[in-house]
Design a protein around this motif. Structure first.
Motif, PDB file in Angstrom:
ATOM      1  N   PHE A   1      19.682  34.428 -34.283  1.00  0.00           N
ATOM      2  CA  PHE A   1      18.950  35.692 -34.110  1.00  0.00           C
ATOM      3  C   PHE A   1      18.437  35.877 -32.679  1.00  0.00           C
ATOM      4  CE2 PHE A   1      18.229  35.016 -38.740  1.00  0.00           C
ATOM      5  CZ  PHE A   1      18.916  36.134 -39.182  1.00  0.00           C
ATOM      6  N   GLN A   2      19.318  35.749 -31.690  1.00  0.00           N
ATOM      7  CA  GLN A   2      18.988  35.969 -30.285  1.00  0.00           C
ATOM      8  C   GLN A   2      17.989  34.956 -29.723  1.00  0.00           C
ATOM      9  OE1 GLN A   2      20.613  38.454 -28.608  1.00  0.00           O
ATOM     10  NE2 GLN A   2      21.697  38.881 -30.488  1.00  0.00           N
ATOM     11  N   THR A   3      17.803  33.830 -30.402  1.00  0.00           N
ATOM     12  CA  THR A   3      16.882  32.788 -29.966  1.00  0.00           C
ATOM     13  C   THR A   3      17.618  31.457 -29.892  1.00  0.00           C
ATOM     14  OG1 THR A   3      15.063  33.930 -31.076  1.00  0.00           O
ATOM     15  CG2 THR A   3      14.708  31.633 -30.520  1.00  0.00           C
ATOM     16  N   THR A   4      17.281  30.646 -28.915  1.00  0.00           N
ATOM     17  CA  THR A   4      17.849  29.309 -28.810  1.00  0.00           C
ATOM     18  C   THR A   4      16.883  28.316 -29.434  1.00  0.00           C
ATOM     19  OG1 THR A   4      18.994  29.886 -26.775  1.00  0.00           O
ATOM     20  CG2 THR A   4      18.697  27.549 -27.226  1.00  0.00           C
ATOM     21  N   VAL A   5      17.402  27.526 -30.372  1.00  0.00           N
ATOM     22  CA  VAL A   5      16.602  26.541 -31.093  1.00  0.00           C
ATOM     23  C   VAL A   5      17.311  25.192 -31.001  1.00  0.00           C
ATOM     24  CG1 VAL A   5      15.652  25.894 -33.328  1.00  0.00           C
ATOM     25  CG2 VAL A   5      15.806  28.304 -32.715  1.00  0.00           C
ATOM     26  N   ALA A   6      16.559  24.137 -30.692  1.00  0.00           N
ATOM     27  CA  ALA A   6      17.122  22.787 -30.660  1.00  0.00           C
ATOM     28  C   ALA A   6      16.728  22.060 -31.941  1.00  0.00           C
ATOM     29  CB  ALA A   6      16.612  22.021 -29.452  1.00  0.00           C
ATOM     30  N   LEU A   7      17.709  21.470 -32.608  1.00  0.00           N
ATOM     31  CA  LEU A   7      17.471  20.694 -33.824  1.00  0.00           C
ATOM     32  C   LEU A   7      18.024  19.291 -33.657  1.00  0.00           C
ATOM     33  CD1 LEU A   7      18.513  23.086 -36.743  1.00  0.00           C
ATOM     34  CD2 LEU A   7      16.223  22.653 -35.877  1.00  0.00           C
ATOM     35  N   ARG A   8      17.321  18.336 -34.218  1.00  0.00           N
ATOM     36  CA  ARG A   8      17.839  16.972 -34.275  1.00  0.00           C
ATOM     37  C   ARG A   8      18.894  16.890 -35.374  1.00  0.00           C
ATOM     38  NH1 ARG A   8      12.341  14.089 -35.302  1.00  0.00           N
ATOM     39  NH2 ARG A   8      12.194  15.999 -36.466  1.00  0.00           N
ATOM     40  N   LYS A   9      19.738  15.883 -35.281  1.00  0.00           N
ATOM     41  CA  LYS A   9      20.797  15.703 -36.278  1.00  0.00           C
ATOM     42  C   LYS A   9      20.218  15.550 -37.680  1.00  0.00           C
ATOM     43  CE  LYS A   9      24.971  13.019 -37.264  1.00  0.00           C
ATOM     44  NZ  LYS A   9      24.869  13.169 -38.683  1.00  0.00           N
ATOM     45  N   GLU A  10      19.103  14.842 -37.809  1.00  0.00           N
ATOM     46  CA  GLU A  10      18.510  14.650 -39.134  1.00  0.00           C
ATOM     47  C   GLU A  10      18.061  15.975 -39.757  1.00  0.00           C
ATOM     48  OE1 GLU A  10      13.925  13.433 -38.550  1.00  0.00           O
ATOM     49  OE2 GLU A  10      15.352  12.029 -37.696  1.00  0.00           O
ATOM     50  N   GLU A  11      17.818  16.995 -38.941  1.00  0.00           N
ATOM     51  CA  GLU A  11      17.469  18.321 -39.464  1.00  0.00           C
ATOM     52  C   GLU A  11      18.726  19.132 -39.769  1.00  0.00           C
ATOM     53  OE1 GLU A  11      13.311  18.930 -37.027  1.00  0.00           O
ATOM     54  OE2 GLU A  11      15.209  19.265 -35.977  1.00  0.00           O
ATOM     55  N   SER A  12      19.684  19.140 -38.844  1.00  0.00           N
ATOM     56  CA  SER A  12      20.891  19.946 -39.044  1.00  0.00           C
ATOM     57  C   SER A  12      21.831  19.353 -40.093  1.00  0.00           C
ATOM     58  CB  SER A  12      21.620  20.158 -37.717  1.00  0.00           C
ATOM     59  OG  SER A  12      21.990  18.933 -37.131  1.00  0.00           O
TER      60      SER A  12
END
Length: 86
Positions: A62-73
Motif C-alpha cells: 500500500f505505497q509503504t515500505t515495510v521490513a519484516l524478519r523471516k520469522e514474521e514473513s
C-alpha cells in the motif's frame, strides 16, 4: 486463486509480486501487527530487497515500505503473481 500454488512470502525473491491469501499465526499480537501494517488477505505485496545478510527483507505494501524478519514473513501465505512480460 483456484489452482494457484500457495507459498510463503519469505520464499519470494526481490522483484516478485505476491498476493496474500492468509496469515497463519497463533500469536495474536504479531498477527494484529502484521494486519495493521497492511498484510491483509487479498493485498498485493512487492518484494523490494533483502538486507546484505539476508534478514530482514523490505516489502512494498500500500505505497509503504515495510521490513519484516523471516520469522514474521514465514507466517504469510499466498501466491506469486506472474509477470505478463515473461
Amino acid at each position: 486463486m483456484a489452482g494457484a500454488k500457495i507459498s510463503r512470502l519469505s520464499d519470494s525473491k526481490p522483484g516478485e509480486r505476491f498476493r496474500i491469501a492468509k496469515l497463519d499465526i497463533n500469536d495474536a499480537i504479531m498477527k494484529r501487527r502484521l494486519l495493521d501494517l497492511g498484510f491483509v488477505p487479498g493485498c498485493e505485496v512487492t518484494v523490494l530487497q533483502k538486507s546484505p545478510l539476508g534478514d530482514p527483507t523490505a516489502y512494498r505494501v500500500f505505497q509503504t515500505t515495510v521490513a519484516l524478519r523471516k520469522e514474521e514473513s514465514d507466517h504469510i501465505y499466498g501466491e506469486r503473481i506472474r509477470h505478463d512480460t515473461k
